[in-house]
Design a protein around this motif. Structure first.
Motif, PDB file in Angstrom:
ATOM      1  N   GLY A  21       3.635   3.119   6.227  1.00 48.44           N
ATOM      2  CA  GLY A  21       4.385   2.475   5.155  1.00 48.44           C
ATOM      3  C   GLY A  21       5.385   3.396   4.500  1.00 48.44           C
ATOM      4  O   GLY A  21       5.319   4.624   4.631  1.00 48.44           O
ATOM      5  N   PHE A  22       6.308   2.785   3.777  1.00 47.88           N
ATOM      6  CA  PHE A  22       7.275   3.567   3.000  1.00 47.88           C
ATOM      7  C   PHE A  22       7.582   2.882   1.670  1.00 47.88           C
ATOM      8  O   PHE A  22       8.637   3.085   1.081  1.00 47.88           O
ATOM      9  N   ASP A  23       6.641   2.078   1.181  1.00 47.79           N
ATOM     10  CA  ASP A  23       6.793   1.440  -0.124  1.00 47.79           C
ATOM     11  C   ASP A  23       6.279   2.373  -1.208  1.00 47.79           C
ATOM     12  O   ASP A  23       5.155   2.889  -1.120  1.00 47.79           O
ATOM     13  N   VAL A  24       7.096   2.571  -2.236  1.00 50.74           N
ATOM     14  CA  VAL A  24       6.722   3.421  -3.365  1.00 50.74           C
ATOM     15  C   VAL A  24       5.874   2.591  -4.331  1.00 50.74           C
ATOM     16  O   VAL A  24       6.233   1.465  -4.670  1.00 50.74           O
ATOM     17  N   SER A  25       4.768   3.164  -4.788  1.00 52.82           N
ATOM     18  CA  SER A  25       3.889   2.435  -5.706  1.00 52.82           C
ATOM     19  C   SER A  25       4.537   2.323  -7.091  1.00 52.82           C
ATOM     20  O   SER A  25       5.406   3.116  -7.459  1.00 52.82           O
ATOM     21  N   ASP A  26       4.101   1.335  -7.861  1.00 52.09           N
ATOM     22  CA  ASP A  26       4.620   1.148  -9.221  1.00 52.09           C
ATOM     23  C   ASP A  26       4.373   2.387 -10.079  1.00 52.09           C
ATOM     24  O   ASP A  26       5.232   2.802 -10.856  1.00 52.09           O
ATOM     25  N   ALA A  27       3.195   2.981  -9.958  1.00 49.71           N
ATOM     26  CA  ALA A  27       2.873   4.173 -10.747  1.00 49.71           C
ATOM     27  C   ALA A  27       3.823   5.324 -10.400  1.00 49.71           C
ATOM     28  O   ALA A  27       4.278   6.053 -11.289  1.00 49.71           O
ATOM     29  N   ASP A  28       4.137   5.478  -9.115  1.00 50.20           N
ATOM     30  CA  ASP A  28       5.060   6.541  -8.699  1.00 50.20           C
ATOM     31  C   ASP A  28       6.482   6.261  -9.169  1.00 50.20           C
ATOM     32  O   ASP A  28       7.235   7.193  -9.465  1.00 50.20           O
ATOM     33  N   THR A  29       6.844   5.003  -9.248  1.00 52.78           N
ATOM     34  CA  THR A  29       8.198   4.647  -9.674  1.00 52.78           C
ATOM     35  C   THR A  29       8.493   5.198 -11.069  1.00 52.78           C
ATOM     36  O   THR A  29       9.585   5.710 -11.322  1.00 52.78           O
ATOM     37  N   LEU A  30       7.529   5.147 -11.982  1.00 52.78           N
ATOM     38  CA  LEU A  30       7.740   5.677 -13.338  1.00 52.78           C
ATOM     39  C   LEU A  30       8.050   7.167 -13.302  1.00 52.78           C
ATOM     40  O   LEU A  30       8.916   7.644 -14.035  1.00 52.78           O
TER      41      LEU A  30
END
Length: 120
Positions: A21-30
């Motif tokens: 995968g290469f989707d960034v998690s919501d927590a990492d987005t912050l």
């Protein structure tokens, strides 16, 4: 000065991904948003986003996947207004593992993108 929360968000520079995968998690987005803010406040600051994979799969496949992971992080920075010339992207594929090993524990630590601040 930065708040404790902002310092914690900036301290995080490694982002982990699911298998294949290469989707960034919501927590990492912050955290990535906090890095974007820092980059926007320091126009001479430059980052390199490194993409990495675990050791499964071909070299070519992993280099491409590592690049998608690094670009996923770089794209969030650019969406927040960071100019492309402040960001470089490199993929190491499976060539620079964080942890040696052939189990899920090791693999999960190697599926990552890392923000590296470069001095100008």
């Amino acid at each position: 000065f930065r708040s404790a929360e902002e310092r914690d968000l900036l301290a995080k520079r490694t982002y982990y991904f699911a298998y294949d995968g290469f989707d960034v998690s919501d927590a990492d987005t912050l955290s990535i948003y906090a890095h974007a803010k820092r980059l926007l406040n320091g126009k001479r600051v430059h980052v390199r986003v490194e993409g990495h994979t675990d050791n499964r799969g071909s070299r070519e496949y992993n280099v491409a996947l590592g690049e998608r992971r690094a670009n996923a992080v770089a794209n969030i920075l650019m969406l927040k207004g960071v100019p492309q010339d402040q960001i470089s992207v490199v993929s190491y594929g499976k060539e620079k593992p964080a942890i040696a090993g052939n189990d899920e524990s090791s693999w999960s630590q190697n599926r990552r993108a890392v923000i590296i601040y470069e001095v100008e």
